[in-house]
Design a protein around this motif. Sequence first.
Motif, PDB file in Angstrom:
ATOM      1  N   TYR A 184      -3.315  11.783   5.867  1.00 45.19           N
ATOM      2  CA  TYR A 184      -2.101  11.650   6.915  1.00 45.19           C
ATOM      3  C   TYR A 184      -2.067  10.009   6.983  1.00 45.19           C
ATOM      4  O   TYR A 184      -3.135   9.364   7.522  1.00 45.19           O
ATOM      5  N   SER A 218      -1.992  18.517  11.170  1.00 45.27           N
ATOM      6  CA  SER A 218      -1.743  18.264   9.695  1.00 45.27           C
ATOM      7  C   SER A 218      -2.954  18.618   8.934  1.00 45.27           C
ATOM      8  O   SER A 218      -3.002  18.984   8.026  1.00 45.27           O
ATOM      9  N   LEU A 237       5.303  20.238   9.059  1.00 46.49           N
ATOM     10  CA  LEU A 237       4.123  20.828   9.201  1.00 46.49           C
ATOM     11  C   LEU A 237       4.223  22.166   8.670  1.00 46.49           C
ATOM     12  O   LEU A 237       3.351  22.741   7.986  1.00 46.49           O
TER      13      LEU A 237
END
Length: 153
Positions: A104, A96, A66
């Motif tokens: 994602y 995220s 991240l």
Amino acid sequence: MMNQISILVSDKEVLFAGLLQILIEEHAEFNLAGIANSDERIFEILTNQIVDVVILVQSQPQENILALLKEIKEKFVDSKVILLGCIIEQTYIKESLNLGASAYISKFIECRELIEAIRVVAVDGCYICKKCLAALTNNKTEVCNYSSFGQAF
């Protein structure tokens, strides 16, 4: 003819990066801009080439992917980033996306779902794999369990 989608793969695991390279090269609509096995190489490629989609692969659950995502989005605001993660947890996925990931997806998806994610993200879409979508709606958590893999000595 449609322009090819230029893809940068970032993965510290050389074997997995190579497998992604083979998958990408099987599709005529994609062009591999490069493979980065280090953070420095990611920024070098992004600085010197046009990249439509960055695939950031989280190699281990403890890897701080991240922070890398945040840095990429700060330096290359228009970058479209797919985070290919091994943590499937509601808070992590939301973070995220809040940091600028366009997608994602879990490392436990089928190849065709990754291809679909690349296509969606390349045209400014957002993509969440089915497994991660279930985590977002059910608040379930899964983490890659590397201890289940065999070891050779």
